[in-house]
Design a protein around this motif. Structure first.
Motif, PDB file in Angstrom:
ATOM      1  N   VAL A  67       0.815  -1.227   0.000  1.00 43.63           N
ATOM      2  CA  VAL A  67       0.000   0.000   0.000  1.00 43.63           C
ATOM      3  C   VAL A  67       0.844   1.270   0.000  1.00 43.63           C
ATOM      4  CG1 VAL A  67      -0.398  -0.162   2.509  1.00 43.63           C
ATOM      5  CG2 VAL A  67      -1.940   1.213   1.090  1.00 43.63           C
ATOM      6  N   ARG A  68       1.950   1.296   0.730  1.00 41.27           N
ATOM      7  CA  ARG A  68       2.777   2.510   0.729  1.00 41.27           C
ATOM      8  C   ARG A  68       3.427   2.733  -0.646  1.00 41.27           C
ATOM      9  NH1 ARG A  68       5.072   5.976   4.532  1.00 41.27           N
ATOM     10  NH2 ARG A  68       4.602   4.714   6.356  1.00 41.27           N
ATOM     11  N   ALA A  69       3.915   1.658  -1.235  1.00 37.32           N
ATOM     12  CA  ALA A  69       4.527   1.752  -2.560  1.00 37.32           C
ATOM     13  C   ALA A  69       3.504   2.244  -3.596  1.00 37.32           C
ATOM     14  CB  ALA A  69       5.084   0.391  -2.967  1.00 37.32           C
ATOM     15  N   PHE A  70       2.282   1.785  -3.462  1.00 40.81           N
ATOM     16  CA  PHE A  70       1.187   2.183  -4.361  1.00 40.81           C
ATOM     17  C   PHE A  70       0.927   3.683  -4.258  1.00 40.81           C
ATOM     18  CE2 PHE A  70      -3.551   2.691  -4.700  1.00 40.81           C
ATOM     19  CZ  PHE A  70      -3.680   2.410  -6.046  1.00 40.81           C
ATOM     20  N   LEU A  71       0.799   4.168  -3.033  1.00 45.49           N
ATOM     21  CA  LEU A  71       0.483   5.581  -2.834  1.00 45.49           C
ATOM     22  C   LEU A  71       1.656   6.488  -3.215  1.00 45.49           C
ATOM     23  CD1 LEU A  71      -1.548   5.293   0.493  1.00 45.49           C
ATOM     24  CD2 LEU A  71      -2.450   5.839  -1.785  1.00 45.49           C
ATOM     25  N   ARG A  72       2.881   5.973  -3.083  1.00 49.54           N
ATOM     26  CA  ARG A  72       4.049   6.742  -3.538  1.00 49.54           C
ATOM     27  C   ARG A  72       3.941   7.083  -5.022  1.00 49.54           C
ATOM     28  NH1 ARG A  72       8.023   2.987  -1.044  1.00 49.54           N
ATOM     29  NH2 ARG A  72       8.521   3.842   1.008  1.00 49.54           N
ATOM     30  N   ARG A  73       3.400   6.131  -5.794  1.00 49.18           N
ATOM     31  CA  ARG A  73       3.260   6.355  -7.243  1.00 49.18           C
ATOM     32  C   ARG A  73       1.955   7.052  -7.590  1.00 49.18           C
ATOM     33  NH1 ARG A  73       4.716   0.956 -10.694  1.00 49.18           N
ATOM     34  NH2 ARG A  73       4.326   2.329 -12.467  1.00 49.18           N
ATOM     35  N   ALA A  76       0.565  13.009  -5.612  1.00 53.52           N
ATOM     36  CA  ALA A  76       1.624  13.997  -5.829  1.00 53.52           C
ATOM     37  C   ALA A  76       2.374  14.370  -4.556  1.00 53.52           C
ATOM     38  CB  ALA A  76       1.020  15.248  -6.471  1.00 53.52           C
ATOM     39  N   ASN A  77       1.703  14.284  -3.430  1.00 55.53           N
ATOM     40  CA  ASN A  77       2.413  14.532  -2.181  1.00 55.53           C
ATOM     41  C   ASN A  77       3.081  13.223  -1.752  1.00 55.53           C
ATOM     42  OD1 ASN A  77       3.390  15.884   0.055  1.00 55.53           O
ATOM     43  ND2 ASN A  77       1.403  16.758   0.615  1.00 55.53           N
ATOM     44  N   ASN A  78       4.004  13.331  -0.808  1.00 60.53           N
ATOM     45  CA  ASN A  78       4.842  12.170  -0.484  1.00 60.53           C
ATOM     46  C   ASN A  78       4.354  11.473   0.787  1.00 60.53           C
ATOM     47  OD1 ASN A  78       6.853  10.324  -0.126  1.00 60.53           O
ATOM     48  ND2 ASN A  78       8.532  11.811  -0.249  1.00 60.53           N
ATOM     49  N   VAL A  79       3.807  10.266   0.608  1.00 56.27           N
ATOM     50  CA  VAL A  79       3.269   9.543   1.769  1.00 56.27           C
ATOM     51  C   VAL A  79       4.370   9.099   2.737  1.00 56.27           C
ATOM     52  CG1 VAL A  79       1.119   8.738   0.730  1.00 56.27           C
ATOM     53  CG2 VAL A  79       3.203   7.374   0.464  1.00 56.27           C
ATOM     54  N   ALA A  88      -2.091  12.425   9.064  1.00 53.27           N
ATOM     55  CA  ALA A  88      -2.838  12.697   7.832  1.00 53.27           C
ATOM     56  C   ALA A  88      -2.012  13.534   6.868  1.00 53.27           C
ATOM     57  CB  ALA A  88      -4.135  13.429   8.156  1.00 53.27           C
ATOM     58  N   LEU A  89      -2.304  13.363   5.577  1.00 52.89           N
ATOM     59  CA  LEU A  89      -1.617  14.117   4.527  1.00 52.89           C
ATOM     60  C   LEU A  89      -2.648  14.547   3.488  1.00 52.89           C
ATOM     61  CD1 LEU A  89       1.334  14.822   3.412  1.00 52.89           C
ATOM     62  CD2 LEU A  89       1.048  12.796   1.975  1.00 52.89           C
ATOM     63  N   TYR A  90      -2.579  15.820   3.089  1.00 48.04           N
ATOM     64  CA  TYR A  90      -3.432  16.322   2.013  1.00 48.04           C
ATOM     65  C   TYR A  90      -2.662  16.192   0.702  1.00 48.04           C
ATOM     66  CZ  TYR A  90      -5.864  19.740  -0.943  1.00 48.04           C
ATOM     67  OH  TYR A  90      -6.524  20.359  -1.980  1.00 48.04           O
ATOM     68  N   SER A  91      -3.315  15.679  -0.323  1.00 49.68           N
ATOM     69  CA  SER A  91      -2.618  15.513  -1.601  1.00 49.68           C
ATOM     70  C   SER A  91      -3.569  15.596  -2.781  1.00 49.68           C
ATOM     71  CB  SER A  91      -1.907  14.160  -1.647  1.00 49.68           C
ATOM     72  OG  SER A  91      -1.198  14.032  -2.877  1.00 49.68           O
ATOM     73  N   CYS A  92      -2.990  15.870  -3.940  1.00 54.81           N
ATOM     74  CA  CYS A  92      -3.718  15.731  -5.197  1.00 54.81           C
ATOM     75  C   CYS A  92      -3.373  14.388  -5.811  1.00 54.81           C
ATOM     76  CB  CYS A  92      -3.325  16.823  -6.187  1.00 54.81           C
ATOM     77  SG  CYS A  92      -3.900  18.458  -5.732  1.00 54.81           S
ATOM     78  N   MET A  93      -4.349  13.821  -6.518  1.00 52.96           N
ATOM     79  CA  MET A  93      -4.111  12.647  -7.344  1.00 52.96           C
ATOM     80  C   MET A  93      -4.177  13.161  -8.783  1.00 52.96           C
ATOM     81  SD  MET A  93      -6.080   8.983  -7.224  1.00 52.96           S
ATOM     82  CE  MET A  93      -7.718   9.542  -7.708  1.00 52.96           C
ATOM     83  N   LEU A  94      -3.080  12.989  -9.526  1.00 50.73           N
ATOM     84  CA  LEU A  94      -2.983  13.594 -10.860  1.00 50.73           C
ATOM     85  C   LEU A  94      -3.160  12.553 -11.961  1.00 50.73           C
ATOM     86  CD1 LEU A  94       0.223  15.795 -10.244  1.00 50.73           C
ATOM     87  CD2 LEU A  94      -2.175  16.413  -9.857  1.00 50.73           C
ATOM     88  N   ASN A  95      -3.536  13.043 -13.152  1.00 47.49           N
ATOM     89  CA  ASN A  95      -3.506  12.175 -14.325  1.00 47.49           C
ATOM     90  C   ASN A  95      -2.134  12.334 -15.003  1.00 47.49           C
ATOM     91  OD1 ASN A  95      -3.653  14.612 -15.773  1.00 47.49           O
ATOM     92  ND2 ASN A  95      -5.889  14.480 -15.977  1.00 47.49           N
ATOM     93  N   ALA A 128     -12.348   3.948  -9.746  1.00 46.11           N
ATOM     94  CA  ALA A 128     -12.022   3.260 -11.004  1.00 46.11           C
ATOM     95  C   ALA A 128     -10.548   3.482 -11.359  1.00 46.11           C
ATOM     96  CB  ALA A 128     -12.925   3.773 -12.128  1.00 46.11           C
ATOM     97  N   TRP A 129     -10.080   4.714 -11.183  1.00 42.61           N
ATOM     98  CA  TRP A 129      -8.681   5.050 -11.479  1.00 42.61           C
ATOM     99  C   TRP A 129      -7.736   4.260 -10.575  1.00 42.61           C
ATOM    100  CZ3 TRP A 129      -5.747   7.603 -14.967  1.00 42.61           C
ATOM    101  CH2 TRP A 129      -4.457   8.022 -14.592  1.00 42.61           C
ATOM    102  N   MET A 130      -8.052   4.225  -9.302  1.00 40.74           N
ATOM    103  CA  MET A 130      -7.178   3.523  -8.359  1.00 40.74           C
ATOM    104  C   MET A 130      -7.170   2.022  -8.624  1.00 40.74           C
ATOM    105  SD  MET A 130      -7.841   5.454  -4.736  1.00 40.74           S
ATOM    106  CE  MET A 130      -8.398   7.128  -4.758  1.00 40.74           C
ATOM    107  N   GLU A 131      -8.327   1.465  -8.946  1.00 40.93           N
ATOM    108  CA  GLU A 131      -8.385   0.024  -9.249  1.00 40.93           C
ATOM    109  C   GLU A 131      -7.573  -0.289 -10.502  1.00 40.93           C
ATOM    110  OE1 GLU A 131      -9.051  -2.306  -7.427  1.00 40.93           O
ATOM    111  OE2 GLU A 131     -10.950  -2.115  -6.324  1.00 40.93           O
ATOM    112  N   LYS A 132      -7.612   0.629 -11.463  1.00 44.77           N
ATOM    113  CA  LYS A 132      -6.856   0.418 -12.692  1.00 44.77           C
ATOM    114  C   LYS A 132      -5.347   0.450 -12.390  1.00 44.77           C
ATOM    115  CE  LYS A 132      -6.371   2.049 -17.461  1.00 44.77           C
ATOM    116  NZ  LYS A 132      -4.885   2.087 -17.491  1.00 44.77           N
ATOM    117  N   MET A 133      -4.919   1.413 -11.601  1.00 44.47           N
ATOM    118  CA  MET A 133      -3.495   1.511 -11.255  1.00 44.47           C
ATOM    119  C   MET A 133      -3.070   0.286 -10.440  1.00 44.47           C
ATOM    120  SD  MET A 133      -2.444   4.209 -12.714  1.00 44.47           S
ATOM    121  CE  MET A 133      -3.688   4.390 -13.969  1.00 44.47           C
ATOM    122  N   ASN A 134      -3.944  -0.118  -9.538  1.00 46.17           N
ATOM    123  CA  ASN A 134      -3.691  -1.297  -8.707  1.00 46.17           C
ATOM    124  C   ASN A 134      -3.412  -2.513  -9.591  1.00 46.17           C
ATOM    125  OD1 ASN A 134      -3.618  -3.045  -6.476  1.00 46.17           O
ATOM    126  ND2 ASN A 134      -5.844  -3.331  -6.482  1.00 46.17           N
TER     127      ASN A 134
END
Lengths: 364, 129
Positions: A67-73, A76-79, A88-95, A128-134
């Motif tokens: 899970v940590r490796a997944f969120l690192r990729r 945009a912010n660094n988990v 907690a961390l605030y972040s954007c998820m980018l395309n 859907a995006w996260m499942e695809k990346m997963n």
């Protein structure tokens, strides 16, 4: 008026109706916009304690060894900033183009479990995006949307007192909980976060317990606050709203969110290459209207360096004047005057550094 | 619902009072202010301005949204209420006391085409469904 039968409902829907809330269709959800006066609700949060039903937002548990490796990729912010359970961390998820798919909060539970909270309107797209990346990255994670949880925000200078009174035993947690940290208490999850610029909490509870908890918070002095005041509070606090201040077509670097994008470490994440190639030409700036009127989203802004556009505008109940966030060309500094087109007029506005209001105090 | 029987109404939620001298006093209805919420800005037409029927002539803005106000009939603006511009919230407190502007209709007979209280009530109810 829309037909509320087709809309999604939070576990507090009946409670809002009992309280006489004016309900509106908010992105497919039947939500309270106010319970009488939006302005009075706004002031109640700045001076006392307000309660918000934010159950339309989606808590999402991601579990697995990677899970940590997944969120690192993924974000945009660094988990890796998250090392203590509950942080907690605030972040954007980018395309891939560097546009913002969503902004979200990530809680670190343990090395096999992170909890995300995503916006209501983007929840399905995000999932859907996260499942695809997963799948694409072969991460083998389990993503579990937690629609069995309700979420109540308790915000304002009296938030701690109200929560302590409503929930016996929680004072052990609230006494030591720092901003942007969370702790579990039985089935509940208590985070010192919010969207108002005040001290406060966002508490996740089992959906079936939410109406009882809400009533206990009201008895402890919490006032119900609708989405109308939620918007004026967050705008005064200078907090972005997804879909207005940034979206898939805008860069976080031109949305006042550079502080959430980690370009310092070597870590590769979705959208990084595009951001590094892009030329930043715009900035998100605060505006205060000097003439009479109300700034609104999409109004055109004329500056000496070219045109820009208001992304969010409103009348600030705390400042008693109109304020806005606007995407304008770089090189326009706080203190400079710009012109905003409102209907057929060009009105004067001043560029300011935001936030406008924090902890009940005007900062401008 | 607060719809005084002695006033006339438009489908765009203005109320109109026909004064003894034939001039008209115009504001927005209780229902309109209820839909808009807390008022924060009002801009009235200037006295002397000539209005066509249905012309956008004033603006009311709540915290939530901006809304145009339309001329109920053709005519000339003879007075604007500076008090409501200074205190927009007065429209929330009593929409029928917080008049916005007064006008002299071009044709006195045009007033007959406005809605009466019963017709306006029907309109509001139909919009609610």
């Amino acid at each position: 008026m829309s037909d509320s039968a087709a809309l999604k409902k939070t576990p507090l829907n009946a409670t809002h109706r009992e309280l006489g809330a004016k309900m509106v269709d908010f992105g497919g959800w039947d939500m309270p916009v106010n319970y009488g006066s939006q302005i009075e609700e706004h002031h109640a949060v700045r001076s006392g304690c307000g309660l918000f039903d934010v159950s339309h937002m989606l808590p999402l548990d991601i579990k697995g060894a990677n899970v940590r490796a997944f969120l690192r990729r993924l974000v945009a912010n660094n988990v890796d900033k998250l090392q203590i359970s509950g942080k907690a961390l605030y972040s954007c998820m980018l395309n891939e183009a560097g546009g913002v798919i969503d902004d979200l909060i990530i809680y670190f539970m343990d090395e096999t479990w992170f909890r995300l909270v995503v916006n209501a309107g983007t929840a399905e797209k995000d999932l859907a995006w996260m499942e695809k990346m997963n799948a694409d990255w072969g991460m083998g994670l389990t993503l579990t949307p937690r629609r069995d949880l309700a979420m109540i925000a308790i915000q304002g200078p009296n938030a701690t007192q109200a929560l302590n009174e409503a929930l016996p035993g929680v004072d052990q947690i609230t006494a030591n909980l720092k901003p942007f940290n969370a702790a579990a208490m039985g089935e509940m999850f208590i985070a010192r976060t919010g969207y108002t610029g005040e001290d406060g909490f966002e508490v996740m509870v089992l959906a079936k317990s939410a109406p009882f908890f809400w009533k206990a918070l009201m008895e402890a002095g919490g006032k119900p606050i609708g989405l109308g005041a939620r918007d004026t509070l967050r705008l005064e606090a200078g907090m972005n709203l997804y879909g207005q201040d940034m979206d898939e077509t805008t860069s976080p670097l031109e949305s006042g969110l550079a502080w959430t994008v980690d370009l310092k470490t070597e870590r590769d994440f979705v959208g990084r290459a595009a951001l590094e190639k892009s030329e930043v030409t715009k900035q998100l700036a605060g505006l205060i209207l000097l003439d009479k009127g109300v700034l609104r989203g999409h109004q055109k802004v004329h500056t000496k360096n070219g045109d820009g556009e208001i992304t969010s505008g409103t009348f600030s109940p705390t400042m008693q004047q109109s304020i806005a966030l606007a995407r304008i060309p770089l090189g326009i500094a706080p203190g400079e005057e710009v012109e905003v087109e409102i209907r057929d007029k060009k009105l004067k506005a001043k560029v300011v550094k935001y936030p406008f209001v924090r902890n009940g105090k005007v900062l401008i | 619902m607060n719809i005084p029987a002695d006033l006339k109404y438009t489908p765009s939620h203005e109320w109109v009072r026909v004064e003894a001298d034939g001039t008209l006093t115009v504001g927005i209805t209780h229902h309109a202010q209820d839909l808009l919420g807390d008022m924060v800005f009002i801009e009235n037409p200037a006295a002397g301005r000539t209005l066509a029927k249905g012309e956008e002539c004033a603006v009311v803005e709540s915290v939530k949204a901006a809304s145009d106000v339309y001329a109920p009939v053709a005519g000339e603006v003879i007075a604007a209420n500076g008090d409501v511009e200074a205190s927009p919230e007065s429209v929330n407190k009593d929409a029928y006391r917080a008049w916005m502007f007064k006008m002299k209709p071009a044709n006195a007979g045009d007033v007959a085409a406005l809605l009466d209280a019963a017709a306006y009530q029907k309109l509001v109810e139909s919009e609610a469904h």
